[in-house]
Design an enzyme around this catalytic site. Sequence first.
Site, PDB file in Angstrom:
ATOM      1  N   GLU A 134       0.859  -1.191   0.000  1.00 22.77           N
ATOM      2  CA  GLU A 134       0.000   0.000   0.000  1.00 22.77           C
ATOM      3  C   GLU A 134       0.893   1.238   0.000  1.00 22.77           C
ATOM      4  O   GLU A 134       1.344   1.692   1.037  1.00 22.77           O
ATOM      5  CB  GLU A 134      -0.930  -0.001   1.214  1.00 22.77           C
ATOM      6  CG  GLU A 134      -1.997   1.084   1.135  1.00 22.77           C
ATOM      7  CD  GLU A 134      -2.975   1.030   2.289  1.00 22.77           C
ATOM      8  OE1 GLU A 134      -4.012   1.698   2.194  1.00 22.77           O
ATOM      9  OE2 GLU A 134      -2.699   0.332   3.280  1.00 22.77           O
ATOM     10  N   ALA A 222      -9.933   7.382   1.456  1.00 25.06           N
ATOM     11  CA  ALA A 222      -8.700   7.883   0.836  1.00 25.06           C
ATOM     12  C   ALA A 222      -8.785   7.870  -0.690  1.00 25.06           C
ATOM     13  O   ALA A 222      -7.891   7.390  -1.383  1.00 25.06           O
ATOM     14  CB  ALA A 222      -7.483   7.095   1.325  1.00 25.06           C
ATOM     15  N   ASP A 275      -8.058  -4.042   7.239  1.00 29.29           N
ATOM     16  CA  ASP A 275      -7.124  -2.899   7.235  1.00 29.29           C
ATOM     17  C   ASP A 275      -6.682  -2.598   8.672  1.00 29.29           C
ATOM     18  O   ASP A 275      -6.471  -1.446   9.036  1.00 29.29           O
ATOM     19  CB  ASP A 275      -7.784  -1.674   6.598  1.00 29.29           C
ATOM     20  CG  ASP A 275      -6.776  -0.568   6.267  1.00 29.29           C
ATOM     21  OD1 ASP A 275      -5.578  -0.867   6.149  1.00 29.29           O
ATOM     22  OD2 ASP A 275      -7.201   0.606   6.166  1.00 29.29           O
TER      23      ASP A 275
END
Length: 384
Positions: A134, A222, A275
Amino acid sequence: MKAIINGRCIIPNVSGNFFTAENLAVTFNDKILSLVPNDSINAKNFDEVIDAENNFVSPGFINIHIHGCAGFDTMDDNEEALFKMRQFLPSTGVTNFLPTTMTMPLNDIYKALSRIRNAIKINSGAKIIGANVEGPYISSKFKGAQAEENIRRANFDEISEFVDVIKIITIAPEELDDFKFIDECHAANIIVSIGHSAANYDEAMNVIKSHNVKHITHLFNAQSGFHHRKVGIVNAALDSDVIVELIADNVHVHPAAQRLTYKVKNRNEIILITDSLRACGLGDGVYDLGGQSVNVKGELAILNDGTIAASVAAMNRVVKNFQVNAGLNIAEVVELVTKNPAVELNIYDKVGSIEIGKAADIIIFDDDLKIKNAIVDGNIISIN
């Protein structure tokens, strides 16, 4: 040889859709050997027989996006971190996972990928099946909890040494100089995902339609959001056949948004993720995420500036949340954390369902998704 009896087995039907079958027993060693009627099992013929006590017998969950749990993080510079994570995860139903890196200095990312590569070879707890990268090839406008000073322009040469480890990589397509990076990732069988990006609808749809980018990192979070005129990544995700990740912790994505996503997307286009950060499983306190302080209170984890950081949710809670929010039966929601990720990662012939010949990665849980038993490659793991 071992067996599980008296469970409600979640298995595929002839069309591949999961349903719950009663009165079936599962026999296995390291792989699943058979599904037979309960009354055909003679305990004397088995080394161990587990009585599921009418709980659900399910394929183990696959978490494709997890930073940490149990006080440890993928980026921790020691071998113990991944070991402790994989020991904890079966208690949440996870039997396979992709440890996920952060936007940090390249050398730190390299060290993390090297540790992941070594850990893949070890058989202990939940199985590591690769890495999810990521960043650092993201947008500073939607950096979220990623450190801006470590954001870089995409360069395939920087990751080429680890193509055997990396399974998913997140990029901001509007920050690419050209689309060579995407092509090189695809040639290396790396899934390219849109995330931490300010791309508008047209920019997102261009890489989706013209460059075969079929994955969205934690939908809604995001990234440029849904709007009726200023359309963004969320619009593109809902208007195409891409696979979307959802953090169904009821903090990152409101239950109504989860429900709407399920109404718009096909069920095989949704993968639930956690996450989660190192605070998962520990409770309130101040924790580290990629060198930044994260304050955790209840279900909320935020940076000092108020930015929502990674979640503290365990996978079994995420599954239960989405089941309730989307109004699904248990077999339907299990597909989103077993079959769907396995199909996308091209490992569904090995894991992701209870079928003869596949790995004996099995969990037993009750109606509230409390994990009672976990089995990885036929090894029974103690759940406290």
